[in-house]
Scaffold this motif. Structure first.
Motif, PDB file in Angstrom:
ATOM      1  N   SER A  38      -0.770  -0.812  -0.497  1.00  0.00           N
ATOM      2  CA  SER A  38       0.515  -0.838  -1.194  1.00  0.00           C
ATOM      3  C   SER A  38       0.391  -0.181  -2.558  1.00  0.00           C
ATOM      4  O   SER A  38       0.155  -0.858  -3.564  1.00  0.00           O
ATOM      5  CB  SER A  38       1.001  -2.277  -1.354  1.00  0.00           C
ATOM      6  N   PRO A  39       0.557   1.122  -2.608  1.00  0.00           N
ATOM      7  CA  PRO A  39       0.416   1.826  -3.890  1.00  0.00           C
ATOM      8  C   PRO A  39       1.464   1.422  -4.927  1.00  0.00           C
ATOM      9  O   PRO A  39       1.264   1.636  -6.116  1.00  0.00           O
ATOM     10  CB  PRO A  39       0.559   3.300  -3.511  1.00  0.00           C
ATOM     11  N   ASP A  40       2.566   0.812  -4.497  1.00  0.00           N
ATOM     12  CA  ASP A  40       3.611   0.402  -5.435  1.00  0.00           C
ATOM     13  C   ASP A  40       3.385  -0.996  -5.999  1.00  0.00           C
ATOM     14  O   ASP A  40       4.275  -1.563  -6.630  1.00  0.00           O
ATOM     15  CB  ASP A  40       4.977   0.453  -4.747  1.00  0.00           C
ATOM     16  N   THR A  43       3.647  -6.981  -2.808  1.00  0.00           N
ATOM     17  CA  THR A  43       2.858  -8.048  -2.217  1.00  0.00           C
ATOM     18  C   THR A  43       2.184  -7.563  -0.940  1.00  0.00           C
ATOM     19  O   THR A  43       2.814  -6.943  -0.090  1.00  0.00           O
ATOM     20  CB  THR A  43       3.752  -9.260  -1.894  1.00  0.00           C
ATOM     21  N   VAL A  44       0.906  -7.868  -0.819  1.00  0.00           N
ATOM     22  CA  VAL A  44       0.154  -7.579   0.399  1.00  0.00           C
ATOM     23  C   VAL A  44      -0.505  -8.879   0.847  1.00  0.00           C
ATOM     24  O   VAL A  44      -1.099  -9.592   0.042  1.00  0.00           O
ATOM     25  CB  VAL A  44      -0.924  -6.500   0.181  1.00  0.00           C
ATOM     26  N   LEU A  45      -0.377  -9.175   2.131  1.00  0.00           N
ATOM     27  CA  LEU A  45      -1.033 -10.334   2.715  1.00  0.00           C
ATOM     28  C   LEU A  45      -2.139  -9.848   3.636  1.00  0.00           C
ATOM     29  O   LEU A  45      -1.911  -8.971   4.474  1.00  0.00           O
ATOM     30  CB  LEU A  45      -0.039 -11.174   3.522  1.00  0.00           C
ATOM     31  N   VAL A  46      -3.308 -10.408   3.468  1.00  0.00           N
ATOM     32  CA  VAL A  46      -4.400 -10.164   4.393  1.00  0.00           C
ATOM     33  C   VAL A  46      -4.453 -11.396   5.288  1.00  0.00           C
ATOM     34  O   VAL A  46      -4.601 -12.520   4.804  1.00  0.00           O
ATOM     35  CB  VAL A  46      -5.754  -9.987   3.671  1.00  0.00           C
ATOM     36  N   LEU A  47      -4.283 -11.186   6.579  1.00  0.00           N
ATOM     37  CA  LEU A  47      -4.299 -12.273   7.546  1.00  0.00           C
ATOM     38  C   LEU A  47      -5.560 -12.140   8.393  1.00  0.00           C
ATOM     39  O   LEU A  47      -5.805 -11.096   8.993  1.00  0.00           O
ATOM     40  CB  LEU A  47      -3.062 -12.204   8.442  1.00  0.00           C
ATOM     41  N   ILE A  48      -6.352 -13.202   8.424  1.00  0.00           N
ATOM     42  CA  ILE A  48      -7.593 -13.206   9.190  1.00  0.00           C
ATOM     43  C   ILE A  48      -7.586 -14.439  10.084  1.00  0.00           C
ATOM     44  O   ILE A  48      -7.228 -15.521   9.634  1.00  0.00           O
ATOM     45  CB  ILE A  48      -8.832 -13.247   8.265  1.00  0.00           C
ATOM     46  N   ASP A  61      -0.834  -9.687  -5.250  1.00  0.00           N
ATOM     47  CA  ASP A  61       0.388  -9.246  -5.921  1.00  0.00           C
ATOM     48  C   ASP A  61      -0.024  -8.321  -7.062  1.00  0.00           C
ATOM     49  O   ASP A  61      -0.411  -8.785  -8.140  1.00  0.00           O
ATOM     50  CB  ASP A  61       1.183 -10.431  -6.467  1.00  0.00           C
ATOM     51  N   GLY A  62       0.021  -7.018  -6.806  1.00  0.00           N
ATOM     52  CA  GLY A  62      -0.360  -6.049  -7.830  1.00  0.00           C
ATOM     53  C   GLY A  62      -1.793  -6.246  -8.275  1.00  0.00           C
ATOM     54  O   GLY A  62      -2.703  -6.346  -7.461  1.00  0.00           O
TER      55      GLY A  62
END
Length: 181
Positions: A38-40, A43-48, A61-62
């Motif tokens: 997410s270059p902007d 929010t990114v979620l890593v799901l494992i 978040d950033g």
């Protein structure tokens, strides 16, 4: 068997990508991988998920520090990917303690004693609760990690076998997650 995916929130909704964790050795590596998705700085979620054993959610978040939730710390501690998430901070340990203990070779035979099952091991390879390095059974971390996204703390803690699908459904991202599954 493991499954790992990144869900990045964009203006157009969620975008999913499967991810290979073979080169990820630390939480910092995982956070960097997520930020690349997410270059902007959304929010990114890593799901494992390890099949019917445990699941973990890492939220980036950033440039903020990652927030982590693991459904079963003791199960995750037995996996290489789980160890990445189970930081000293998450487990309430002093960072220096584990390193000092790992440097010692204390297997119970130092005084000529025979090796017995009294070394803090339950016999199943898991240290017992009395051990200084014991990992708690059950959930650890920030159970409120997805509150603002529609998955409350109580709901997150109650998820089990198909947790990642249920999380994705609550986020409105089940279709994009299924495309990478």
């Amino acid at each position: 068997m493991y499954f790992a995916a990144l869900l990045a929130r964009t203006e157009d909704g969620w975008e999913a990508s499967d991810t290979e964790l073979d080169d990820v050795e630390t939480l910092s590596d995982l956070a960097d991988l997520a930020r690349e998705a997410s270059p902007d700085e959304d929010t990114v979620l890593v799901l494992i998920e390890q099949e019917d054993s445990w699941f973990g959610v890492v939220r980036i978040d950033g440039e903020e520090d990652p927030r982590i939730f693991v459904s079963d710390a003791s199960a995750a501690a037995r996996s290489s990917y789980g160890e990445i998430l189970l930081t000293d901070e998450l487990l309430g340990r002093d960072p220096g303690d584990a390193d000092d203990l790992d440097a010692l070779d204390l297997d119970g035979t130092e005084d000529g004693d025979d090796e017995t099952d009294d070394d803090g091991d339950d016999g199943d390879g898991v240290e017992s609760a009395g051990s200084a390095e014991a990992v708690p059974h059950g959930p650890v971390g920030d159970a409120g990690i997805l509150d603002d996204l529609g998955v409350g703390e109580k709901e997150l803690k109650s998820l089990s076998s198909d947790a990642l699908t249920e999380i994705a459904e609550s986020l409105g991202a089940s279709e994009v997650l299924e495309t990478v599954r």
